[in-house]
Design an enzyme around this catalytic site. Structure first.
Site, mmCIF file in Angstrom:
data_model
loop_
_atom_site.group_PDB
_atom_site.id
_atom_site.type_symbol
_atom_site.label_atom_id
_atom_site.label_comp_id
_atom_site.label_asym_id
_atom_site.label_seq_id
_atom_site.Cartn_x
_atom_site.Cartn_y
_atom_site.Cartn_z
ATOM 1 C CG ASN A 149 2.862 -9.253 3.430
ATOM 2 O OD1 ASN A 149 3.986 -8.857 3.091
ATOM 3 N ND2 ASN A 149 1.922 -8.434 3.866
ATOM 4 N NE ARG A 161 1.911 -5.876 0.464
ATOM 5 C CZ ARG A 161 2.346 -5.039 1.371
ATOM 6 N NH1 ARG A 161 2.951 -5.486 2.451
ATOM 7 N NH2 ARG A 161 2.204 -3.748 1.214
ATOM 8 C CG HIS A 178 -2.094 0.872 0.802
ATOM 9 N ND1 HIS A 178 -2.071 2.151 1.318
ATOM 10 C CD2 HIS A 178 -1.434 0.101 1.695
ATOM 11 C CE1 HIS A 178 -1.430 2.163 2.458
ATOM 12 N NE2 HIS A 178 -1.028 0.929 2.719
ATOM 13 N NE ARG A 191 4.430 4.994 6.394
ATOM 14 C CZ ARG A 191 3.881 4.036 5.664
ATOM 15 N NH1 ARG A 191 3.643 4.230 4.389
ATOM 16 N NH2 ARG A 191 3.581 2.878 6.205
ATOM 17 C CD GLU A 248 -3.730 -5.279 1.574
ATOM 18 O OE1 GLU A 248 -2.879 -4.585 1.034
ATOM 19 O OE2 GLU A 248 -3.903 -5.306 2.814
#
Ligand code: AMP
Length: 395
Positions: free
Chosen positions: A7, A88, A178, A237, A380
């Site tokens: 990642n 990723r 996601h 956010r 993940e």
């Protein structure tokens, strides 16, 4: 067979090395502050943790050091043992609906889509190029897109009610993010239920967060949108807001549009409302000390998650299961409790004692609950490694 999941961020590179015969993590770690003063790496293996400051000029440097360390620490004997590298990748637009073997075309696309993920796509390309340089063209690399799982959404779900030409000319639509984590949730639920024909709502709630409506293993809708700013309230956010706020605040604060959007991305959400922290742990401890704004922030956070669950419950025509994952979903006992209490009218009932568990797989729902509720720690990295193995074996 050993596979490494990567990642790559703009100044960091996280890795997990798997032995895929038993899906065991052999080593994992992170290279941080790449290209910045004070760069360092952390490698965990065999129950040990090695941390070292080291100059890392760029991603190529970081990958070189990583591979050298894997050999020095006798984690692998030679680079040939690494049969594949899974990356990723954040944004595949509407071109990539599943994981792919990385070719020059994929790299060109990532570069072409950079305006859709200006921080992530260029970093992903750096990671890919660094591994290509270190391992050569023969080591197979696979790209696993955050957006891919959401490509099954129908137009009705992914289009915004805006001029159609914005979609046709500029690609304005919901992409969702996601996806790898939501797919992991769907696959985990498939294992639990022993079938694919179920409906579920996956709640990936961490510092970033999104909710996903899944039917028959396919994404029907998701809360993030054109960018990861949309949907539920997050650490910093805002999630969904009335877009008219933007020109209004621009005028009031003498800012331009991207500065106000920056505020929506970086100083809103839990941080914005609480004015104390973006981190749910801090929010909870501030609430304990009587901080009213922290309490307000948590209430709003819970409400936005519940709003989406309710919306998707109706969209799916009822659900078999709801699952929680990521930092808050896996660990935050009071947040899970309050979300589930708000869903009592749907017949959700959880065991409050089991809900005290953190960071582990647990079935929260009681036998009387009309909907199964699970906490499923997301993985993940494993999904990326599995996809990489799959594409290697079926080449
Ligand atoms: P992530 O982005 O998935 O790493 O999630 C980060 C979020 O998870 C932060 O808001 C953390 O406060 C939250 N989190 C992690 N551990 C806990 C915990 N033990 N209790 C409450 N929140 C937690």
């Amino acid at each position: 067979m050993k596979i490494i999941s990567i990642n790559a961020g703009s100044s960091s590179l996280k890795f997990t090395l798997f032995e895929m015969d038993n899906e065991e993590v052999i080593a994992s770690g992170v290279f941080e502050r790449i290209g910045i003063e004070g760069s360092k790496y952390t490698i965990k293996y065999n129950g040990e943790k090695i941390e070292q400051e080291i100059e890392l000029l760029d991603h190529t440097d970081a990958v070189k050091v990583l591979l050298e360390k894997l050999i020095d620490l006798a984690i692998i004997k030679s680079l040939d043992e690494i049969k594949g590298v899974g990356h990723r990748l954040v944004h595949g637009k509407d071109k990539y609906s599943k994981s792919v073997i990385i070719t020059d075309e994929v790299i060109e696309d990532l570069e072409a889509f950079r305006e859709f993920a200006p921080l992530h796509n260029p970093a992903n390309v750096l990671g890919i190029k660094a591994f290509r340089e270190a391992l050569g063209e023969d080591t197979l690399m696979v790209g696993v897109f955050d957006t891919a799982f959401h490509q099954t959404m129908e137009k009705e779900a992914y289009l915004y009610p805006v001029p159609y030409k914005w979609y046709e000319n500029y690609g304005v639509r919901k992409y969702g993010f996601h996806g790898t984590s939501h797919r992991f949730m769907a696959l985990s639920m498939k294992e639990i239920l022993g079938r694919e024909n179920f409906k579920m709502i996956s709640c990936h709630i961490g510092n970033g967060g999104s909710i996903c409506a899944i039917d028959n293993m396919k994404c029907i809708d998701t809360s993030m949108g054109f960018t990861p700013l949309a949907g539920i309230m997050m650490g910093t956010r805002s999630g969904d807001v009335d877009p008219s706020i933007i020109p209004y605040v621009m005028e009031k604060e003498g800012k331009n549009a991207s500065e106000v959007v920056d505020d929506l991305n970086k100083v809103s959400g839990l941080l914005g409302l609480s004015e104390c922290s973006s981190d749910m742990r801090d929010i909870l401890s501030n609430i304990e000390q009587g901080n009213e704004q922290a309490l307000l922030a948590k209430k709003k956070y819970v409400r936005r998650v519940v709003d989406y669950i309710a919306q998707y419950y109706v969209l799916l025509g009822g659900v078999d299961a709801i699952c929680f994952t990521a930092g808050v979903g896996e660990n935050s006992v009071p947040v899970r409790k309050e979300i589930c209490e708000s869903l009592a009218c749907l017949g959700v009932k959880i065991d409050l004692e089991l809900n005290e568990k953190r960071g582990e797989f647990v079935k929260l729902s009681t036998d009387e609950s009309k909907i199964l509720v699970y906490v499923i720690p997301t993985d993940e990295e494993l999904m990326i490694a599995r996809d990489t193995l799959n594409l290697i074996q079926n080449r």
